[in-house]
Design a protein around this motif. Structure first.
Motif, short mmCIF file in Angstrom:
data_model
loop_
_atom_site.label_atom_id
_atom_site.label_comp_id
_atom_site.label_asym_id
_atom_site.label_seq_id
_atom_site.Cartn_x
_atom_site.Cartn_y
_atom_site.Cartn_z
N TYR A 1 -7.83 -0.54 -0.91
CA TYR A 1 -8.55 0.63 -0.39
C TYR A 1 -10.07 0.43 -0.51
N GLY A 2 -10.77 0.67 0.61
CA GLY A 2 -12.22 0.61 0.62
C GLY A 2 -12.81 -0.79 0.61
N SER B 1 -1.52 2.98 0.27
CA SER B 1 -2.44 3.94 -0.35
C SER B 1 -1.77 5.29 -0.54
N ASN C 1 -0.89 6.93 -9.19
CA ASN C 1 -0.93 8.23 -8.52
C ASN C 1 -0.04 9.26 -9.20
N ASN D 1 -16.39 -0.49 -10.01
CA ASN D 1 -15.60 0.44 -9.22
C ASN D 1 -16.41 0.99 -8.05
N GLN D 2 -15.68 1.46 -7.05
CA GLN D 2 -16.30 2.13 -5.92
C GLN D 2 -16.82 3.49 -6.37
N PRO D 3 -17.60 4.17 -5.54
CA PRO D 3 -18.20 5.45 -5.96
C PRO D 3 -17.20 6.50 -6.41
N ASP D 4 -15.92 6.41 -5.99
CA ASP D 4 -14.94 7.40 -6.43
C ASP D 4 -14.55 7.22 -7.89
N GLY D 5 -14.94 6.10 -8.49
CA GLY D 5 -14.63 5.86 -9.90
C GLY D 5 -13.19 5.50 -10.18
N ILE D 6 -12.39 5.31 -9.14
CA ILE D 6 -10.96 5.03 -9.29
C ILE D 6 -10.59 3.65 -8.78
N HIS D 7 -11.13 3.30 -7.62
CA HIS D 7 -10.73 2.05 -6.97
C HIS D 7 -11.73 0.92 -7.27
N ASN E 1 -14.19 -2.15 -6.90
CA ASN E 1 -14.95 -2.76 -5.81
C ASN E 1 -14.55 -4.24 -5.74
#
Length: 201
Positions: free
Chosen positions: A33-34, A64, A93, A171-177, A179
């Motif tokens: 994702y992302g 996802s 999830n 991590n990506q900006p969502d803090g979950i996924h 980078n």
């Protein structure tokens, strides 16, 4: 005629016969994702394994948003044939949604059980409950993955996001996924346990 048969046998490509097939059954972290597909975790893991001298193809069976229930429902078509190893990387999830750990345990048990019944070696990648879910939830949730792996004689990797979770730089900006660098680090850390699981299969 004998010389011809020997020549044909020698001419067969050795790498095709030796290639190991790994399926990574997971959610958005597996799906990448992302990220550009070249940075998705299965691609990164394949590179880490080949860099270690293994002839391996890692298939991306990540969706996802998938929960353990979703992984169970699509298991038969997501994992076809007889791969040399299936990495089960589900549960994140479930924790984020606060799904009853008893349901997560039941789904994980069925996933790993059905794979082992098919004679497929499994590596369970553990997950940890989000800290906001409280201690009781975390204890019940976190115990699922090692206990299911042990019950079925599967290999176990304690935490899929070890060294990456909660680090803003990885991590990506969502803090979950993760980078791209985070995905690379996850793959680097997983490579040796996955290689051991393959050698034992």
């Amino acid at each position: 005629m004998l010389l011809l048969l020997v020549t044909l046998t020698i001419a067969q490509p050795i790498s095709a016969a030796e290639e190991r097939r790994v399926v990574m059954l997971g959610d958005s972290i597996t799906a990448g994702y992302g990220l550009p597909q070249g940075d998705a975790l299965p691609v990164r893991l394949e590179k880490e394994l080949t860099d270690r001298g293994l002839d391996v193809a890692v298939e991306n069976a990540g969706v996802s948003g998938d929960t353990t229930a979703g992984g169970l429902s699509r298991l038969d078509w997501a994992v076809q044939g007889a791969p040399d190893l299936v990495i089960v990387a589900l549960g994140g999830n479930d924790g984020l949604r606060g799904i009853d750990p008893a349901d997560t345990r039941r789904n994980m048990d069925r996933i790993v059980g059905r794979l082992t019944e098919r004679g497929i070696p499994v590596l369970v990648a553990g997950m940890l409950a989000p800290p906001n879910m409280g201690g009781d939830y975390a204890r019940a949730f976190n115990a699922i993955f090692p206990e299911v792996a042990e019950a079925h004689g599967a290999a176990f990797y304690p935490f899929l996001l070890e060294g990456v979770a909660a680090d803003p730089a990885l991590n990506q900006p969502d803090g979950i996924h993760p980078n791209a660098e985070g995905a690379r680090l996850v793959a680097e850390r997983m490579a040796e346990p996955v290689a051991r699981a393959l050698k034992g299969s």
